[in-house]
Design an enzyme around this catalytic site. Sequence first.
Site, PDB file in Angstrom:
ATOM      1  N   LYS A 296      35.566  47.177  36.972  1.00 44.13           N
ATOM      2  CA  LYS A 296      34.968  46.038  37.684  1.00 44.13           C
ATOM      3  C   LYS A 296      33.762  46.501  38.493  1.00 44.13           C
ATOM      4  O   LYS A 296      32.715  45.848  38.499  1.00 44.13           O
ATOM      5  CB  LYS A 296      36.016  45.383  38.603  1.00 44.13           C
ATOM      6  CG  LYS A 296      37.045  44.588  37.819  1.00 44.13           C
ATOM      7  CD  LYS A 296      38.285  44.232  38.614  1.00 44.13           C
ATOM      8  CE  LYS A 296      39.304  43.545  37.704  1.00 44.13           C
ATOM      9  NZ  LYS A 296      40.609  43.323  38.308  1.00 44.13           N
TER      10      LYS A 296
ATOM     11  N   GLN B 115      43.114  43.812  44.151  1.00 46.14           N
ATOM     12  CA  GLN B 115      43.772  44.137  42.878  1.00 46.14           C
ATOM     13  C   GLN B 115      45.297  43.995  43.005  1.00 46.14           C
ATOM     14  O   GLN B 115      45.901  44.574  43.908  1.00 46.14           O
ATOM     15  CB  GLN B 115      43.398  45.578  42.473  1.00 46.14           C
ATOM     16  CG  GLN B 115      43.936  46.007  41.124  1.00 46.14           C
ATOM     17  CD  GLN B 115      43.308  45.242  39.953  1.00 46.14           C
ATOM     18  OE1 GLN B 115      42.109  44.981  39.934  1.00 46.14           O
ATOM     19  NE2 GLN B 115      44.121  44.861  38.987  1.00 46.14           N
TER      20      GLN B 115
ATOM     21  N   ASP C 258      38.961  35.602  42.246  1.00 42.68           N
ATOM     22  CA  ASP C 258      40.104  35.652  41.334  1.00 42.68           C
ATOM     23  C   ASP C 258      40.700  34.252  41.151  1.00 42.68           C
ATOM     24  O   ASP C 258      41.559  34.043  40.295  1.00 42.68           O
ATOM     25  CB  ASP C 258      41.181  36.582  41.928  1.00 42.68           C
ATOM     26  CG  ASP C 258      41.630  37.647  40.942  1.00 42.68           C
ATOM     27  OD1 ASP C 258      41.113  37.643  39.809  1.00 42.68           O
ATOM     28  OD2 ASP C 258      42.477  38.473  41.301  1.00 42.68           O
TER      29      ASP C 258
END
Length: 297
Positions: free
Chosen positions: A55, A99, A122
């Site tokens: 990422k 994460q 997200d």
Amino acid sequence: MPLARMIDGRATAERLRRDLADEVARLKSDHGLTPGLAVVLVGDDGASQVYVRSKGEQSKAAGMHSVTHILPADTSQTELLALVRHLNGDPAIHGILVQLPLPKGLDEKAIIQAIDPDKDVDGLHVINAGRLAQGLPCLAPCTPVGCMILLRDTLGQDLSGKRAVVIGRSALVGRPVAQLLVQANCTVTIAHSHTQDLAAVCREADILVAAAGRAQMIKADWLKPGVTVIDVGTNPIPFRDPAKAAEGKTKLVGDVDYKAAREVAYAITPVPGGVGPMTVACLLVNTVTAAKRIAGI
Ligand code: NAP
């Protein structure tokens, strides 16, 4: 019948990243805006480290501002919340991704709800989930956004009237992809572990999105001829080769029996190389979207 078209997620993700790099360059030159992404990793889980590195690298390659915060596994809830609040207030950061999964002892839900919904790239904050459910502008989860791009690339922009079946109802994949399909005017059925006669439900689909996490569960005779299949599942299974299996090596397969399904479907994503590469590319898309919204562009 010819073999189904292979939906190439790697190539589509590559194209998306090129387009994004152009857009980031324009935002810099025309508006002095550099989209910024902060990725937070707690602990030393190997797979998470690989995702986080990818990422960071991809956002930098697209010309974005990218920071990665790596915290020890014994980080407290209070410390992690403090970092999230700091990033919420940082004007150089437009997207925050924590994460998952987090190490035991940390309250994932509370951490996600602490992220500013405008920076929730997200798409997991309840405000974004609620906005998506109501068909309002929002940051939707990356994997479902990627699924929709692959579907429109394959079938054209107009998906109206298609019968779509989504297997899975998680907040990360199943539910949001079903909502995006409804917004695209599909007639949507959501199947889950309590669904009866799943094979018959699948046979109704013009579009089948499989997100159950069950290796090769969906057989070719569950598919309507000409269906388009988006296989989100990523399941590690042992190699057939006894030598490799003995070494404990695994390979990734999807939820669909890919080889047999290619004899029946119109188009299908492979695993790996289908939905997976789209997920990170769509994280960058969401970060640019968030940056433009925050800047009022
Ligand atoms: P999840 O939270 O475990 O949800 C799985 C869903 O599938 C649940 O709703 C479950 O039903 C349903 N399900 C499980 N077994 C079933 C069965 N036999 N028949 C019908 N439905 C069944 O998983 P997830 O996070 O949504 O992820 C799903 C898969 O996608 C996993 O393999 C994951 O690794 C993969 N994934 C891939 C990407 C990518 O970028 N490629 C991203 C995210 C996830 P219930 O609700 O009734 O339990």
